[in-house]
Motif scaffolding. Structure first.
Motif, short mmCIF file in Angstrom:
data_model
loop_
_atom_site.label_atom_id
_atom_site.label_comp_id
_atom_site.label_asym_id
_atom_site.label_seq_id
_atom_site.Cartn_x
_atom_site.Cartn_y
_atom_site.Cartn_z
N SER A 1 0.86 -1.19 0.00
CA SER A 1 0.00 0.00 0.00
C SER A 1 0.90 1.23 0.00
O SER A 1 0.85 2.05 -0.91
CB SER A 1 -0.95 -0.01 1.20
OG SER A 1 -1.98 -0.95 0.98
N TYR B 1 3.95 -5.57 18.62
CA TYR B 1 2.93 -4.90 17.79
C TYR B 1 3.19 -5.24 16.31
O TYR B 1 4.33 -5.17 15.84
CB TYR B 1 3.01 -3.39 18.03
CG TYR B 1 2.07 -2.60 17.13
CD1 TYR B 1 0.75 -3.00 16.95
CD2 TYR B 1 2.51 -1.45 16.47
CE1 TYR B 1 -0.11 -2.29 16.13
CE2 TYR B 1 1.65 -0.72 15.65
CZ TYR B 1 0.34 -1.16 15.48
OH TYR B 1 -0.50 -0.46 14.66
N SER C 1 1.17 7.78 13.50
CA SER C 1 1.56 9.16 13.79
C SER C 1 2.43 9.83 12.73
O SER C 1 2.98 10.89 12.98
CB SER C 1 2.29 9.18 15.13
OG SER C 1 3.40 8.31 15.06
N SER D 1 7.93 -6.08 3.91
CA SER D 1 7.05 -7.19 3.52
C SER D 1 6.21 -6.86 2.29
O SER D 1 5.62 -7.75 1.68
CB SER D 1 6.13 -7.58 4.68
OG SER D 1 5.36 -6.46 5.08
C1 LIG Z 1 7.66 6.65 10.03
C2 LIG Z 1 6.69 5.63 10.54
C3 LIG Z 1 5.89 5.93 11.61
C4 LIG Z 1 4.96 4.99 12.07
N1 LIG Z 1 4.16 5.32 13.11
C5 LIG Z 1 3.19 4.47 13.51
C6 LIG Z 1 2.31 4.83 14.56
O1 LIG Z 1 2.39 5.90 15.13
N2 LIG Z 1 1.36 3.94 14.90
C7 LIG Z 1 1.21 2.72 14.28
O2 LIG Z 1 0.29 1.99 14.61
N3 LIG Z 1 2.06 2.35 13.32
C8 LIG Z 1 3.04 3.18 12.92
N4 LIG Z 1 3.90 2.82 11.93
C9 LIG Z 1 3.83 1.45 11.39
C10 LIG Z 1 2.98 1.43 10.13
O3 LIG Z 1 1.63 1.53 10.48
C11 LIG Z 1 3.21 0.13 9.37
O4 LIG Z 1 4.55 0.11 8.94
C12 LIG Z 1 2.29 -0.05 8.19
O5 LIG Z 1 2.48 -1.33 7.64
C13 LIG Z 1 2.52 0.98 7.11
O6 LIG Z 1 1.53 0.86 6.12
P1 LIG Z 1 1.92 0.70 4.58
O7 LIG Z 1 0.63 0.52 3.86
O8 LIG Z 1 2.82 1.78 4.16
O9 LIG Z 1 2.65 -0.71 4.64
P2 LIG Z 1 3.19 -1.64 3.48
O10 LIG Z 1 4.65 -1.78 3.70
O11 LIG Z 1 2.72 -1.24 2.15
O12 LIG Z 1 2.49 -3.02 3.84
C14 LIG Z 1 2.91 -3.77 4.97
C15 LIG Z 1 2.09 -5.03 5.10
O13 LIG Z 1 0.76 -4.68 5.46
C16 LIG Z 1 -0.16 -5.55 4.81
N5 LIG Z 1 -0.97 -4.74 3.90
C17 LIG Z 1 -0.67 -3.53 3.37
N6 LIG Z 1 -1.69 -3.08 2.63
C18 LIG Z 1 -2.64 -4.02 2.68
C19 LIG Z 1 -3.92 -4.15 2.11
N7 LIG Z 1 -4.45 -3.20 1.34
N8 LIG Z 1 -4.64 -5.27 2.34
C20 LIG Z 1 -4.14 -6.27 3.13
N9 LIG Z 1 -2.93 -6.19 3.71
C21 LIG Z 1 -2.19 -5.09 3.48
C22 LIG Z 1 0.67 -6.57 4.06
O14 LIG Z 1 0.87 -7.70 4.90
C23 LIG Z 1 1.96 -5.84 3.83
O15 LIG Z 1 3.06 -6.71 3.69
C24 LIG Z 1 4.86 3.72 11.46
C25 LIG Z 1 5.70 3.41 10.39
C26 LIG Z 1 6.60 4.35 9.93
C27 LIG Z 1 7.47 3.99 8.79
#
Ligand SMILES: Cc1cc2nc3c(=O)[nH]c(=O)nc-3n(C[C@H](O)[C@H](O)[C@H](O)COP(=O)(O)OP(=O)(O)OC[C@H]3O[C@@H](n4cnc5c(N)ncnc54)[C@H](O)[C@@H]3O)c2cc1C
Length: 475
Positions: A84, A426, A144, A92
């Motif tokens: 996403s 988490y 956040s 991952s």
């Molecule tokens: C700078 C930073 C700050 C953060 N702060 C917080 C915070 O304050 N609180 C908190 O809770 N988390 C926080 N996170 C963690 C963040 O929520 C996770 O890393 C999350 O996976 C990021 O979403 P993404 O879609 O970019 O992930 P991606 O890397 O795109 O996806 C990660 C995984 O999520 C699953 N996934 C993604 N999209 C889907 C979908 N559409 N359907 C089904 N599965 C899916 C898959 O298993 C995939 O491998 C932070 C991360 C970063 C990098």
């Protein structure tokens, strides 16, 4: 996740040109292959440590493309990952030599200000969602930082700046549209496919590809009272123990955390304060500005601050700070654990390991998790840690190649917390060894078996593995 040595060329050869052409023709979005100029950009993720080479990247334009891609992966027995925003620390989102379902272009937001809801596609970044909802003085709980996408963040929990008042991201979800392993489009909510909804809320990567989310929105902002004060490290004991007492009585509007480490080197911070050993308090008061100023005032007066950035701040800018502190391309290893009580020994460990951090980029943080988070029934979602009063996180952040020092520091810090009673992990911050069963058991705790049962119903062949993966029960 990183680790497979299979070359994407071998997968492409096995699939054959005809199958690849058919897939490309079946998509409304583009199919990216290693020969395309956009390939390296499309496979890049936030964590600079991760460097996987997928065989194919399907840039899905809508749910129909996702269905086509899932069908293709199943039919051709090819590993699958979901991207996403590409911000998960493990990388991952990109599977070595497999097929990536890239949802970045599915990024529309529709706000209904009257109903106070938003329909959100998975590629929408938290900052983009806030941009749309803040226009109406509304917000959904998200992580956040602005640049994480809703797809990954909403499905793992969503522990952010509104948590004590409005709960986690999953608590604000009304429904999720998901493409299952059978390539069916299913809507899950508390009233419809309730069991699937339960699993998606906390263990989302295991059950399918979410293509749309419907969120409840809450009146927040557009300006909030932000807390951002850093004290010298020698005041750490006083600051941490006062914070612990203060938060146990604080109004739910205040969500905050303590960060043991250093003053971040950000442009809005005076150069003389940047990088100093420090203990910081960061937070958001999601209520009236006047009240917020009064509530956080005592936390700004615990000692002589190195820097105090507290004050009215756009809700969006608060999340921008989260992105600025952790820019894309740096190396990261983050770990997490939960505790019911922040004992004196744990406080000492937070401070000692913060002081021992291998560089000024690293930190150890304490996130109070009470308030609204605990008003939601523990068994109502797959996120199992509501009864813990705190999440402890270790942020190893570095540039350059000396990765072992940083990864070891994160591991040792995490181990020290566990010796003092911390448990679990988490899904958003599981550490780099995510991917094995032991870690998945830590992430899902007492919900592990129920998730495994659900998995056997919705994904019996374990198509969706690139997450804190729970294999199907009995399989
Ligand atoms: C700078 C930073 C700050 C953060 N702060 C917080 C915070 O304050 N609180 C908190 O809770 N988390 C926080 N996170 C963690 C963040 O929520 C996770 O890393 C999350 O996976 C990021 O979403 P993404 O879609 O970019 O992930 P991606 O890397 O795109 O996806 C990660 C995984 O999520 C699953 N996934 C993604 N999209 C889907 C979908 N559409 N359907 C089904 N599965 C899916 C898959 O298993 C995939 O491998 C932070 C991360 C970063 C990098």
């Amino acid at each position: 996740m990183t680790g497979s040595s299979i070359h994407p060329g071998a997968t492409l050869e096995r699939l054959g040109q005809e199958a690849i052409r058919t897939l490309a023709e079946g998509l409304r979005g583009a199919l990216v292959t290693p020969d395309d100029d956009s390939y390296d950009d499309a496979r890049r993720v936030w964590n600079g440590l991760m460097n996987d080479y997928p065989a194919l990247i399907a840039r899905c334009a809508g749910a129909a493309d996702v269905m086509t891609a899932v069908e293709f992966a199943r039919e051709h027995d090819i590993r699958l990952s979901i991207k996403s925003g590409g911000h998960h620390e493990t990388g991952s989102a990109i599977v070595q030599s497999g097929l990536v379902i890239d949802l970045a272009e599915m990024n529309s937001v529709q706000v209904d200000p009257t109903e106070q809801t938003a329909r959100v596609e998975p590629g929408v970044r938290a900052g983009e969602l806030h941009h749309e909802t803040q226009q109406f003085g509304l917000a959904a709980p998200t992580g956040s930082a602005n640049d994480i996408a809703i797809g990954g963040s909403a499905l793992s929990g969503g522990i952010g700046w509104l948590r004590r008042k409005h709960g986690l991201g999953i608590d604000a979800l009304r429904s999720i549209d998901v493409i299952t392993a059978d390539a069916d489009l299913v809507r899950a909510s508390r009233e419809r496919n309730e069991d699937l909804f339960w699993g998606l809320c906390g263990a989302g990567g295991n059950f399918g590809v979410a293509t749309a989310f419907e969120f409840d929105l809450f009146p927040v902002g557009p300006e909030v009272m932000a807390l951002g004060v850093f004290y010298p490290a020698e005041d750490s004991r006083k600051v941490l123990s006062t914070f612990r007492e203060f938060m146990s009585e604080a109004p739910e509007e205040l969500s905050a955390l303590v960060l043991s480490g250093h003053v971040p080197s950000l442009p809005m911070i005076p150069p003389e304060a940047q990088g100093q050993d420090a203990i910081g308090l960061m937070g958001c008061y999601a209520g009236s500005m006047d009240e917020g100023e009064k509530v956080v005032a005592p936390l700004r007066d615990l000692a002589e601050p190195l820097v105090d950035l507290s004050g009215p701040m756009p809700f969006l800018a608060l999340h921008e700070l989260g992105s600025a502190m952790f820019p894309e391309g740096r190396n990261y290893c983050w770990r997490s654990a939960f505790v019911e009580e922040l004992t004196d020994d744990l406080q000492e460990a937070v401070i000692a390991h913060g002081e021992r951090a291998p560089s000024e980029l690293c930190s150890v943080s304490v996130w109070p998790l009470d308030g609204r988070v605990q008003e939601v029934d523990t068994d109502s979602t797959a996120f199992p840690w509501r009864d813990s009063n705190y999440m402890l996180t270790v942020e190893a952040n570095w540039e350059g190649t000396d990765s072992t020092t940083y990864i070891e520091w994160a591991r040792e810090t995490d181990a020290a917390f566990r010796e003092l009673g911390a448990t679990g992990a988490y899904a958003g911050f599981p550490g780099l060894d995510d991917g094995d069963e032991e870690m998945a058991r830590m992430v899902y705790g007492e919900n592990y078996e129920r998730i495994a049962d659900l998995k056997s119903e919705y994904d019996p062949t374990n198509l969706f593995t690139e997450t804190s993966n729970v294999p199907p029960a009995g399989g």
